[in-house]
Design a protein around this motif. Structure first.
Motif, PDB file in Angstrom:
ATOM      1  N   VAL A  92      -2.053   4.984   8.555  1.00  0.00           N
ATOM      2  CA  VAL A  92      -1.159   6.012   8.008  1.00  0.00           C
ATOM      3  C   VAL A  92      -1.734   7.411   8.244  1.00  0.00           C
ATOM      4  O   VAL A  92      -0.976   8.376   8.408  1.00  0.00           O
ATOM      5  N   GLN A  93      -3.038   7.535   8.276  1.00  0.00           N
ATOM      6  CA  GLN A  93      -3.641   8.831   8.611  1.00  0.00           C
ATOM      7  C   GLN A  93      -3.349   9.215  10.056  1.00  0.00           C
ATOM      8  O   GLN A  93      -3.041  10.370  10.360  1.00  0.00           O
ATOM      9  N   ASN A  94      -3.420   8.243  10.949  1.00  0.00           N
ATOM     10  CA  ASN A  94      -3.072   8.503  12.341  1.00  0.00           C
ATOM     11  C   ASN A  94      -1.613   8.914  12.489  1.00  0.00           C
ATOM     12  O   ASN A  94      -1.252   9.630  13.428  1.00  0.00           O
ATOM     13  N   ALA A 144       0.862  -1.181   0.000  1.00  0.00           N
ATOM     14  CA  ALA A 144       0.000   0.000   0.000  1.00  0.00           C
ATOM     15  C   ALA A 144       0.898   1.230   0.000  1.00  0.00           C
ATOM     16  O   ALA A 144       2.078   1.165   0.360  1.00  0.00           O
ATOM     17  N   GLY A 145       0.329   2.371  -0.431  1.00  0.00           N
ATOM     18  CA  GLY A 145       1.117   3.604  -0.439  1.00  0.00           C
ATOM     19  C   GLY A 145       0.738   4.510  -1.590  1.00  0.00           C
ATOM     20  O   GLY A 145      -0.429   4.551  -2.013  1.00  0.00           O
ATOM     21  N   VAL A 146       1.718   5.237  -2.124  1.00  0.00           N
ATOM     22  CA  VAL A 146       1.501   6.122  -3.264  1.00  0.00           C
ATOM     23  C   VAL A 146       1.024   5.276  -4.444  1.00  0.00           C
ATOM     24  O   VAL A 146       1.682   4.284  -4.805  1.00  0.00           O
ATOM     25  N   PRO A 147      -0.112   5.596  -5.066  1.00  0.00           N
ATOM     26  CA  PRO A 147      -0.716   4.711  -6.064  1.00  0.00           C
ATOM     27  C   PRO A 147       0.222   4.247  -7.167  1.00  0.00           C
ATOM     28  O   PRO A 147       0.269   3.049  -7.479  1.00  0.00           O
ATOM     29  N   ASP A 167      -2.720  10.884  -1.517  1.00  0.00           N
ATOM     30  CA  ASP A 167      -3.330   9.780  -2.269  1.00  0.00           C
ATOM     31  C   ASP A 167      -2.785   8.451  -1.749  1.00  0.00           C
ATOM     32  O   ASP A 167      -1.587   8.310  -1.466  1.00  0.00           O
ATOM     33  N   TYR A 168      -3.668   7.486  -1.669  1.00  0.00           N
ATOM     34  CA  TYR A 168      -3.275   6.209  -1.056  1.00  0.00           C
ATOM     35  C   TYR A 168      -4.007   5.080  -1.754  1.00  0.00           C
ATOM     36  O   TYR A 168      -5.195   5.180  -2.071  1.00  0.00           O
ATOM     37  N   SER A 181       8.088   4.996  -0.579  1.00  0.00           N
ATOM     38  CA  SER A 181       6.839   5.300  -1.289  1.00  0.00           C
ATOM     39  C   SER A 181       5.803   4.202  -1.144  1.00  0.00           C
ATOM     40  O   SER A 181       4.642   4.387  -1.502  1.00  0.00           O
ATOM     41  N   VAL A 182       6.235   3.064  -0.616  1.00  0.00           N
ATOM     42  CA  VAL A 182       5.352   1.912  -0.429  1.00  0.00           C
ATOM     43  C   VAL A 182       5.654   1.296   0.931  1.00  0.00           C
ATOM     44  O   VAL A 182       6.814   1.245   1.355  1.00  0.00           O
TER      45      VAL A 182
END
Length: 653
Positions: A320-322, A243-246, A328-329, A306-307
């Protein structure tokens, strides 16, 4: 009193005898410096603690027998018997487990006091200076659990309550309630991916609940600690993904790192199964190993990677928001591994491992029987002794999930409860890990080398209608030891009156086929312990019956953990082979096992060449088995897997 002290002394002596035999199992362990001391910096980094005192109503001990006629033919009667057994499962579970705790009580009735300050974190691993874990925990009057410093859903500091909370915390609490009864203390010691296994090996902690994948490699030799460990049933099933930057996630999913993907950087937990998998798919410079979940998220937020590679809860967007990221995710589509997460104990203390495992099974049983925190008192009023104080403290498994995990990872698939109406299978193999490096030698005097020197396996077998499948798994075990020659096995016919523990401990048989994988088989009753006998170690069930007494597994003595673990993985290997479409005709697709040296390279290849995968074994015996269905099917990874083994119809203390 005198009886209690004599019981404790017998347990201690029996355990030490088994420990001395185990210590001879590995020259690596013999050479281990058991007297080393952790320096102050290492100790302090591990001992950020939380001490929690909660009072739960004390319940007097009582075993509840449930009559079950194994020859029941009437379907309605069988259904009634099943309902009775399931209702009393928690009662029987706690009766066994708490008996072990009471045996080593030392007269500490109702006392959870003691110094709550600094704890002596180092208990050297010598026969003269440390006790079996249960005895030591009772003496210390606190259960020390290793948990993540900050892992959403599992162990996270709540600023409102000033306490740490999560599934790991609740599992620790559940075990503590079993050990201490009416009053308990837990100490949550923060560990990371580098220190967690060494903390357990060095006895800084009594129980590790970090989120560790059960693998064959770790059963025999965990890289950081240099020793093997014991794993409970999984309490959480997961898998490795990205998961991470698309745009970067798409690169990772496609295993690309050149051209437009040249900026790819993947954060991964150091010294983990995740890192082992990724290092075979990406150049080393594309991986950024981090020692903790929080440091992995921090590196993603500051752009160092980036991932992020991890399991569902590790890479959840809320996590990741916390941590402070709101860009973008995206999630990757590939699942790169099986990750059955389990509680971990030291391999040389099987009775403690059994207690931990049956606490987890009790939580799942409670959910199955709809016993909750809210209605627990009603059951307490109706039963004089049961597992219910644990439910009062933390709730059942489903309540723990809903309270801590659901907001991060919705409950689905393997993590669902297997119910009587489910029509999917329970056959599901755990990953092997890294088994192509030699790092573990079997004791020259241990069971495995005795079998090799003797030139034959000795297998005890009951005279039942399922004898053929029992015999076939004995032959599969022989084939794994003798390069596919499944004829090298002698069978010893057993009766139900045989003392199977004594036969195993005295070496009259190496393994018993057709053992019932229930609580009574798994735990050594206290009166057996007084005679110096061990309990049974059980493989995965290779057959699930429609009533408790019909399920079957291979059983070994707990005095030789290496042999027990070897047997477990042979049964697992037959399931793995069917999952991966490997049959006796293409056995070469099985991995070569270099873990134990050249003698055992064909552990899996010999087994599959000699007797075939699970489906081949089952079909060979179809004339005496029911049509293959439900529990005895493969789980494809998307259907319920939480299914505690049924208990025996009667528990005798």
């Amino acid at each position: 009193n005198d009886d209690e002290e004599s019981m404790m002394s017998a347990i201690d002596a029996a355990w030490r005898a088994g420990e001395r035999a185990r210590l001879a199992m590995s020259e690596r362990e013999d050479d281990h410096d058991h007297d080393h001391e952790l320096d102050d910096e290492y100790r302090s980094s591990l001992q950020a603690t939380l001490v929690e005192d909660v009072t739960v109503q004390a319940i007097p001990l009582e075993a509840v027998p449930v009559e079950l006629d194994p020859s029941v033919e009437n379907e309605a009667k069988r259904r009634l018997v099943r309902q009775i057994v399931l209702f009393y499962i928690p009662i029987m579970l706690l009766a066994i487990v708490v008996t072990w705790a009471l045996v080593v009580e030392f007269g500490e009735k109702g006392n959870s006091g003691g110094d709550q300050g600094n704890v002596n974190a180092t208990r050297p691993l010598t026969d003269q200076t440390y006790n079996p874990t249960l005895i030591q925990v009772k003496k210390d009057r606190v259960l020390r659990c290793g948990v993540p410093e900050e892992k959403l859903g599992f162990a996270k500091f709540n600023v409102d309550t000033g306490e740490r909370e999560g599934m790991s915390v609740d599992l620790c609490t559940a075990v503590a309630v079993i050990v201490f009864g009416s009053e308990y203390r837990v100490e949550l010691i923060k560990v990371n991916s580098i220190t967690r296994f060494t903390a357990l090996a060095d006895r800084v902690i009594d129980l590790l609940i970090y989120g560790d994948t059960h693998t064959m490699e770790r059963d025999f030799h965990e890289k950081a600690a240099g020793v093997g460990f014991q794993f409970s049933d999984p309490y959480f099933y997961d898998g490795l993904s990205f998961a991470g930057v698309p745009s970067a996630v798409q690169c990772a999913d496609d295993f690309r790192w050149l051209g437009e993907c040249s900026d790819l950087k993947i954060c991964v937990l150091a010294q983990s199964t995740h890192q082992d998998i990724l290092k075979h798919n990406f150049p080393r410079q594309k991986l950024l190993p981090k020692e903790s979940f929080s440091s992995m998220l921090k590196s993603f937020v500051d752009g160092s990677c980036s991932v992020i590679a991890g399991e569902q809860n590790d890479i959840a967007q809320v996590a990741v928001q916390n941590a402070g990221y709101y860009g973008d995710y995206a999630y990757g589509k590939k699942i790169l591994s099986k990750e059955p997460l389990a509680m971990v104990t030291r391999k040389n203390d099987q009775s403690w491992s059994d207690i931990v495992n049956w606490v987890l099974r009790g939580l799942i049983h409670a959910e199955k029987n709809n016993i909750t925190q809210e209605n627990a008192k009603k059951f307490l009023n109706n039963n004089t002794h049961s597992f219910l104080p644990v439910i009062e403290a933390v709730g059942n498994y489903g309540e723990i999930w809903a309270r801590h995990i659901e907001v991060v990872v919705p409950r689905k698939g393997l993590n669902l409860l297997y119910t009587d109406g489910s029509n999917s299978g329970l056959l599901y193999s755990h990953p092997f890990g890294v088994i192509d490096d030699f790092c573990h030698e079997f004791d020259p005097l241990g069971t495995i080398n005795q079998i090799i020197d003797r030139g034959k396996l000795t297998c005890g077998i009951f005279g039942t209608e399922y004898q053929s499948i029992d015999a076939d798994f004995c032959r599969a075990l022989a084939a794994s030891l003798f390069d596919s020659d499944y004829s090298l096995v002698d069978f010893v016919e057993l009766s139900n009156d045989e003392n199977v523990l004594e036969m195993l401990d005295n070496g009259k048989v190496d393994v018993i086929a057709g053992a019932n994988p229930d609580l009574q088989s798994d735990l050594a009753p206290s009166n057996k312990t007084l005679t110096g006998l061990s309990g049974l170690s059980l493989s995965l069930p290779y057959f699930y019956g429609d009533i408790a007494s019909a399920s079957r597994a291979l059983a070994t003595s707990q005095t030789d953990p290496d042999w027990s673990t070897f047997v477990y993985w042979v049964v697992t290997g037959t399931i793995w082979a069917e999952e991966n479409g490997v049959t006796s005709k293409d056995f070469q697709q099985c991995p070569v096992v270099d873990l134990f040296g050249p003698t055992f390279e064909w552990m899996f290849r010999g087994c599959i060449l000699g007797r075939g995968n699970y489906a081949e074994i089952y079909n060979r015996n179809i004339d005496v088995l029911p049509p293959r269905a439900n529990l005895n099917l493969l789980n494809n990874g998307t259907t319920p897997q939480l299914y505690p083994p049924p208990t025996q119809n009667e528990v005798t203390l």
